[in-house]
Write a protein that holds these residues in place. Structure first.
Motif, PDB file in Angstrom:
ATOM      1  N   PRO A  72       0.868  -1.384  -0.051  1.00 42.97           N
ATOM      2  CA  PRO A  72      -0.084  -0.129  -0.044  1.00 42.97           C
ATOM      3  C   PRO A  72       0.923   1.261   0.047  1.00 42.97           C
ATOM      4  O   PRO A  72       1.976   1.323   0.372  1.00 42.97           O
ATOM      5  CB  PRO A  72      -0.760  -0.028   1.340  1.00 42.97           C
ATOM      6  CG  PRO A  72      -0.714  -1.498   1.677  1.00 42.97           C
ATOM      7  CD  PRO A  72       0.395  -2.244   0.867  1.00 42.97           C
ATOM      8  N   VAL A  73       0.364   2.433  -0.684  1.00 41.20           N
ATOM      9  CA  VAL A  73       0.981   3.464  -0.877  1.00 41.20           C
ATOM     10  C   VAL A  73       0.378   4.736   0.301  1.00 41.20           C
ATOM     11  O   VAL A  73      -0.849   4.809   0.313  1.00 41.20           O
ATOM     12  CB  VAL A  73       0.852   3.887  -2.148  1.00 41.20           C
ATOM     13  CG1 VAL A  73       1.547   5.598  -2.377  1.00 41.20           C
ATOM     14  CG2 VAL A  73       1.576   2.905  -3.019  1.00 41.20           C
ATOM     15  N   GLU A 128      -7.710  -4.712   6.932  1.00 36.38           N
ATOM     16  CA  GLU A 128      -8.650  -5.322   5.587  1.00 36.38           C
ATOM     17  C   GLU A 128      -7.859  -4.834   4.386  1.00 36.38           C
ATOM     18  O   GLU A 128      -7.916  -5.978   3.465  1.00 36.38           O
ATOM     19  CB  GLU A 128      -9.878  -4.352   5.558  1.00 36.38           C
ATOM     20  CG  GLU A 128     -10.989  -4.901   4.731  1.00 36.38           C
ATOM     21  CD  GLU A 128     -11.371  -6.304   5.086  1.00 36.38           C
ATOM     22  OE1 GLU A 128     -11.258  -6.975   6.106  1.00 36.38           O
ATOM     23  OE2 GLU A 128     -12.251  -6.817   4.134  1.00 36.38           O
ATOM     24  N   ILE A 129      -7.358  -3.832   4.124  1.00 33.07           N
ATOM     25  CA  ILE A 129      -6.389  -3.694   2.906  1.00 33.07           C
ATOM     26  C   ILE A 129      -5.239  -4.769   2.862  1.00 33.07           C
ATOM     27  O   ILE A 129      -5.070  -5.224   1.807  1.00 33.07           O
ATOM     28  CB  ILE A 129      -5.721  -2.269   3.145  1.00 33.07           C
ATOM     29  CG1 ILE A 129      -6.751  -1.205   2.784  1.00 33.07           C
ATOM     30  CG2 ILE A 129      -4.618  -1.955   2.222  1.00 33.07           C
ATOM     31  CD1 ILE A 129      -6.475   0.029   2.987  1.00 33.07           C
ATOM     32  N   LEU A 130      -4.666  -5.000   4.009  1.00 34.11           N
ATOM     33  CA  LEU A 130      -3.574  -6.132   4.042  1.00 34.11           C
ATOM     34  C   LEU A 130      -4.246  -7.432   3.727  1.00 34.11           C
ATOM     35  O   LEU A 130      -3.682  -8.279   3.153  1.00 34.11           O
ATOM     36  CB  LEU A 130      -2.771  -6.108   5.406  1.00 34.11           C
ATOM     37  CG  LEU A 130      -2.077  -4.978   5.770  1.00 34.11           C
ATOM     38  CD1 LEU A 130      -1.301  -4.984   7.273  1.00 34.11           C
ATOM     39  CD2 LEU A 130      -1.012  -4.373   4.650  1.00 34.11           C
ATOM     40  N   ALA A 178      -3.991  -5.543  -1.364  1.00 32.70           N
ATOM     41  CA  ALA A 178      -4.377  -4.535  -2.358  1.00 32.70           C
ATOM     42  C   ALA A 178      -3.183  -3.410  -2.148  1.00 32.70           C
ATOM     43  O   ALA A 178      -2.692  -3.295  -1.105  1.00 32.70           O
ATOM     44  CB  ALA A 178      -5.882  -4.043  -2.059  1.00 32.70           C
ATOM     45  N   GLN A 179      -2.836  -3.011  -3.401  1.00 25.08           N
ATOM     46  CA  GLN A 179      -1.997  -1.630  -3.382  1.00 25.08           C
ATOM     47  C   GLN A 179      -3.100  -0.788  -3.388  1.00 25.08           C
ATOM     48  O   GLN A 179      -3.510   0.047  -4.373  1.00 25.08           O
ATOM     49  CB  GLN A 179      -1.295  -1.501  -4.495  1.00 25.08           C
ATOM     50  CG  GLN A 179      -0.169  -0.627  -4.366  1.00 25.08           C
ATOM     51  CD  GLN A 179       0.518  -0.155  -5.604  1.00 25.08           C
ATOM     52  OE1 GLN A 179       0.036   0.082  -6.787  1.00 25.08           O
ATOM     53  NE2 GLN A 179       1.840  -0.046  -5.564  1.00 25.08           N
ATOM     54  N   ILE A 203       0.069   1.186  10.096  1.00 27.47           N
ATOM     55  CA  ILE A 203       0.304   0.294   8.893  1.00 27.47           C
ATOM     56  C   ILE A 203       1.522   0.625   8.249  1.00 27.47           C
ATOM     57  O   ILE A 203       2.203   0.314   7.094  1.00 27.47           O
ATOM     58  CB  ILE A 203      -0.844   0.626   7.683  1.00 27.47           C
ATOM     59  CG1 ILE A 203      -0.679  -0.354   6.738  1.00 27.47           C
ATOM     60  CG2 ILE A 203      -0.787   1.939   6.943  1.00 27.47           C
ATOM     61  CD1 ILE A 203      -1.765  -0.516   5.544  1.00 27.47           C
ATOM     62  N   ALA A 204       2.476   1.554   8.811  1.00 27.98           N
ATOM     63  CA  ALA A 204       3.592   2.200   8.533  1.00 27.98           C
ATOM     64  C   ALA A 204       4.681   1.113   7.970  1.00 27.98           C
ATOM     65  O   ALA A 204       5.291   1.250   7.073  1.00 27.98           O
ATOM     66  CB  ALA A 204       4.203   2.861   9.338  1.00 27.98           C
ATOM     67  N   GLN A 205       4.685  -0.132   8.605  1.00 24.01           N
ATOM     68  CA  GLN A 205       5.683  -1.020   8.580  1.00 24.01           C
ATOM     69  C   GLN A 205       5.289  -1.773   7.347  1.00 24.01           C
ATOM     70  O   GLN A 205       6.114  -2.396   6.426  1.00 24.01           O
ATOM     71  CB  GLN A 205       5.689  -2.131   9.546  1.00 24.01           C
ATOM     72  CG  GLN A 205       5.918  -1.571  11.091  1.00 24.01           C
ATOM     73  CD  GLN A 205       7.194  -1.714  11.301  1.00 24.01           C
ATOM     74  OE1 GLN A 205       8.276  -2.206  10.524  1.00 24.01           O
ATOM     75  NE2 GLN A 205       7.856  -1.202  12.446  1.00 24.01           N
ATOM     76  N   ASN A 206       3.918  -1.898   6.862  1.00 21.98           N
ATOM     77  CA  ASN A 206       3.659  -2.472   5.906  1.00 21.98           C
ATOM     78  C   ASN A 206       3.353  -1.481   4.629  1.00 21.98           C
ATOM     79  O   ASN A 206       2.500  -2.248   3.623  1.00 21.98           O
ATOM     80  CB  ASN A 206       2.284  -3.167   6.183  1.00 21.98           C
ATOM     81  CG  ASN A 206       2.634  -4.500   6.852  1.00 21.98           C
ATOM     82  OD1 ASN A 206       3.569  -5.275   6.389  1.00 21.98           O
ATOM     83  ND2 ASN A 206       2.050  -4.720   7.971  1.00 21.98           N
TER      84      ASN A 206
END
Ligand SMILES: Nc1ncnc2c1ncn2[C@@H]1O[C@H](COP(=O)(O)OP(=O)(O)OP(=O)(O)O)[C@@H](O)[C@H]1O
Ligand SMILES: [Mg+2]
Length: 400
Positions: A50-51, A363-365, A369-370, A384-387
């Motif tokens: 993710p961005v 949920e995004i992880l 999904a990007q 979510i910073a680590q991912n």
């Protein structure tokens, strides 16, 4: 906060590798902009994670999301004329180039309009793997869903917005439906034009009404199909996971053709609609437009847990409902395509409480999904910073 960091740290260790370069994912690996909105030139090199785009108001975060949205078919997430996308003090024209990894492998996508393109021009140039193609062909490579602040009033605003939302779902499920949607719209406009021209020749109307009936029934049928798929997915998720942080939606269609298809075969409904258009010609002439048809259908959304129509819910409840709907749509695309779509979430994190925010990131992880998320406050994305890949945006410049 500490414990959540730990939790997500563990996630990072377990998933970092698969997240980065797994080929079964859809992601933008590189994005380059030229004279696009407030970007003179910009380049982003990315992996599949993710961005997150962080920056002050007016820095260019939504513009970047808009550029990404133009990597798929359609007019982008703002739906603005292409001439507006050219940087005001640029050379005229704009260009977006991207290296995208999709289920078809890695592909180079380019899109834009050339300097000197008249403002009235409606198309854009699209190249896929160096070959010029129609914008519609992008749908085969890049699927996206998005949630932007302009959609806040989706449930309370005009039906046209919900219809657009619904039809985006329709074409994501079945890209071929762009054909009938375009045909219906064109035929209806031409019929309206005949009214303006005070044209009475029955044969002219009959041809257009034939097209409206054929395309209109195809549209109504595919809306029913897409909504049924989404409903089944939402019901299944709700049955297995219960009421989560994002309330489940109960969806229904309101429209004459959609209702007619409930108990009659398509051919019959098509004949009926064609007949109705002919019969109602003079009524429509008085109004200068067609007063019945799938261009007036509506998507009815009910807040499941509250069993209340979405427009009666609080603004926070509506936002959570909408986010749940977008995530369900992403999941449906993943189910159909085998890979998750790009998920563009503009300013979403700021409007969620901490637990919902963490649920969104999880949920995004889970979707793999990007996701592209924006915000003015970097701290909100700490869980979510680590991912994720976090970039700061500042006056049309992107930095680490
Ligand atoms: N065609 C254009 N040429 C030059 N600048 C543009 C053009 N279109 C928009 N802009 C400018 O781009 C800037 C950034 O817009 P954008 O919507 O991306 O900001 P943002 O970072 O999302 O801000 P916010 O946090 O307020 O949503 C704005 O100042 C806008 O005026
Ligand atoms: Mg913005």
């Amino acid at each position: 906060m500490k414990s959540s960091r730990k939790h997500h740290g563990r996630l990072a260790a377990a998933e970092a590798d698969t997240l980065r370069h797994a080929p079964e994912r859809l992601y933008v690996g590189e994005l380059r902009l030229t004279d696009f909105r407030n970007y003179a030139t910009a380049k982003l090199s990315l992996d599949a994670r993710p961005v997150v785009l962080v920056g002050d108001n007016g820095s260019g975060k939504t513009n970047l999301l808009e550029a990404v949205s133009l990597l798929s078919a359609g007019q982008g997430l703002r739906g603005r004329p292409y001439s507006e996308l050219c940087r005001k003090t640029g050379a005229g024209g704009f260009a977006i180039a991207a290296r995208v990894t999709s289920r078809h492998g890695e592909v180079e996508i380019g899109t834009g309009i050339a300097a000197g393109t008249p403002e009235t021009a409606t198309g854009r140039v699209v190249r896929i793997g160096g070959k010029e193609q129609s914008a519609g062909a992008l749908a085969d490579h890049v699927k996206l869903v998005w949630l932007i602040p302009a959609m806040d009033g989706l449930f309370t605003g005009p039906a046209s917005e919900r219809r657009r939302f619904l039809d985006r779902l329709v074409v994501t499920v079945d890209p071929k439906m762009r054909g009938p949607l375009g045909r219906y719209d064109r035929a209806m406009r031409q019929r309206n034009r005949l009214f303006q021209l005070r044209e009475y020749a029955g044969a002219l109307f009959a041809g257009l009404e034939e097209q409206m009936a054929e395309a209109g029934v195809a549209i109504a049928a595919s809306r029913r199909d897409a909504l049924e798929r989404l409903t089944r997915l939402i019901e299944r998720t709700h049955a297995t996971r219960g009421d989560g942080p994002f309330p489940h939606a109960v969806l229904a269609l309101e429209g004459t053709l959609e209702s007619a298809l409930e108990d009659r075969p398509a051919t019959e409904v098509e004949d009926e609609f064609r007949h109705a258009l002919m019969q109602d010609r003079e009524r429509d002439r008085a109004a200068s437009r067609a007063l019945a048809g799938p261009h007036l259908s509506d998507l009815i959304v009910i807040h499941g847990p509250q069993n209340a129509p979405a427009p009666h819910c609080s603004s926070g409840e509506q936002k959570a409902l909408l986010l749940g709907l977008i995530l369900a749509k992403a999941e449906l695309i993943k189910e159909l395509e085998g890979v998750s779509p790009l998920v563009l979430l503009d300013e979403v994190a700021a409007h969620l409480d901490a637990s919902r925010r963490e649920a969104l990131f999880a949920e995004i992880l889970r979707l793999n999904a990007q996701a592209w998320m924006t915000g003015t406050d970097r701290d909100l994305f700490q869980p979510i910073a680590q991912n994720a890949q976090i970039w700061s945006v500042n006056r049309g410049k992107i930095g680490a």
